[in-house]
Design an enzyme around this catalytic site. Sequence first.
Site, PDB file in Angstrom:
ATOM      1  N   HIS A 109       0.815  -1.210   0.000  1.00 40.86           N
ATOM      2  CA  HIS A 109       0.000   0.000   0.000  1.00 40.86           C
ATOM      3  C   HIS A 109       0.855   1.270   0.000  1.00 40.86           C
ATOM      4  O   HIS A 109       0.327   2.366   0.181  1.00 40.86           O
ATOM      5  CB  HIS A 109      -0.955  -0.015   1.202  1.00 40.86           C
ATOM      6  CG  HIS A 109      -2.068  -0.976   1.004  1.00 40.86           C
ATOM      7  ND1 HIS A 109      -1.926  -2.333   1.214  1.00 40.86           N
ATOM      8  CD2 HIS A 109      -3.340  -0.786   0.578  1.00 40.86           C
ATOM      9  CE1 HIS A 109      -3.070  -2.937   0.931  1.00 40.86           C
ATOM     10  NE2 HIS A 109      -3.946  -2.021   0.542  1.00 40.86           N
ATOM     11  N   TYR A 112     -11.033   7.851   1.064  1.00 41.28           N
ATOM     12  CA  TYR A 112     -10.790   6.447   1.397  1.00 41.28           C
ATOM     13  C   TYR A 112      -9.534   6.339   2.247  1.00 41.28           C
ATOM     14  O   TYR A 112      -8.480   6.849   1.870  1.00 41.28           O
ATOM     15  CB  TYR A 112     -10.609   5.660   0.098  1.00 41.28           C
ATOM     16  CG  TYR A 112     -10.814   4.161   0.185  1.00 41.28           C
ATOM     17  CD1 TYR A 112     -10.354   3.411   1.259  1.00 41.28           C
ATOM     18  CD2 TYR A 112     -11.443   3.496  -0.847  1.00 41.28           C
ATOM     19  CE1 TYR A 112     -10.533   2.042   1.299  1.00 41.28           C
ATOM     20  CE2 TYR A 112     -11.628   2.124  -0.818  1.00 41.28           C
ATOM     21  CZ  TYR A 112     -11.160   1.410   0.266  1.00 41.28           C
ATOM     22  OH  TYR A 112     -11.337   0.046   0.303  1.00 41.28           O
ATOM     23  N   TRP A 139      -5.942  -6.735  -8.544  1.00 43.38           N
ATOM     24  CA  TRP A 139      -5.506  -6.243  -7.227  1.00 43.38           C
ATOM     25  C   TRP A 139      -6.079  -7.125  -6.121  1.00 43.38           C
ATOM     26  O   TRP A 139      -5.350  -7.580  -5.233  1.00 43.38           O
ATOM     27  CB  TRP A 139      -5.921  -4.785  -7.044  1.00 43.38           C
ATOM     28  CG  TRP A 139      -5.616  -4.253  -5.668  1.00 43.38           C
ATOM     29  CD1 TRP A 139      -6.472  -4.186  -4.608  1.00 43.38           C
ATOM     30  CD2 TRP A 139      -4.364  -3.740  -5.203  1.00 43.38           C
ATOM     31  NE1 TRP A 139      -5.839  -3.655  -3.513  1.00 43.38           N
ATOM     32  CE2 TRP A 139      -4.532  -3.374  -3.862  1.00 43.38           C
ATOM     33  CE3 TRP A 139      -3.123  -3.554  -5.807  1.00 43.38           C
ATOM     34  CZ2 TRP A 139      -3.510  -2.820  -3.096  1.00 43.38           C
ATOM     35  CZ3 TRP A 139      -2.098  -3.013  -5.039  1.00 43.38           C
ATOM     36  CH2 TRP A 139      -2.295  -2.659  -3.697  1.00 43.38           C
TER      37      TRP A 139
END
Length: 131
Positions: free
Chosen positions: A28, A47, A82
């Site tokens: 990430h 987000y 992903w």
Amino acid sequence: MTSATATKRVCFQLTVRPELLDEYIARHTPVWPEMLAEIAASGRRNYSLFLGEGGRLIGYYETDDDEAAQAYLAGSDVAARWEAEMGRFFVGLEGRPDQAATPLTEIFNLHDQLAAARGTATDTTEEGTAS
């Protein structure tokens, strides 16, 4: 009170396998640019992911139409790739993480309660589900 175009706040919980925490964080930092673009294109905004002790992962985002956002990502080839790579990081999860995360129910929001106390309409709702 909510409007017809209410922003929905969505919060969810997952558990990251403790032995994979470092790799999960690295994945990430940063997320693939094409995946970031798909999240934005789905209508999700603001987000964030938060990591707690023992691999407890809390996610939060806002959207105007969560069903449409989920459907968009479910049909995205980028999101499918992903999520296929991310699935192995989670404990007790069946299916794609973006479709199978445990939703949390919002029980308090300062903005909504202040607006209600003032007798004004809000632009957000109280409950969410996620991915």
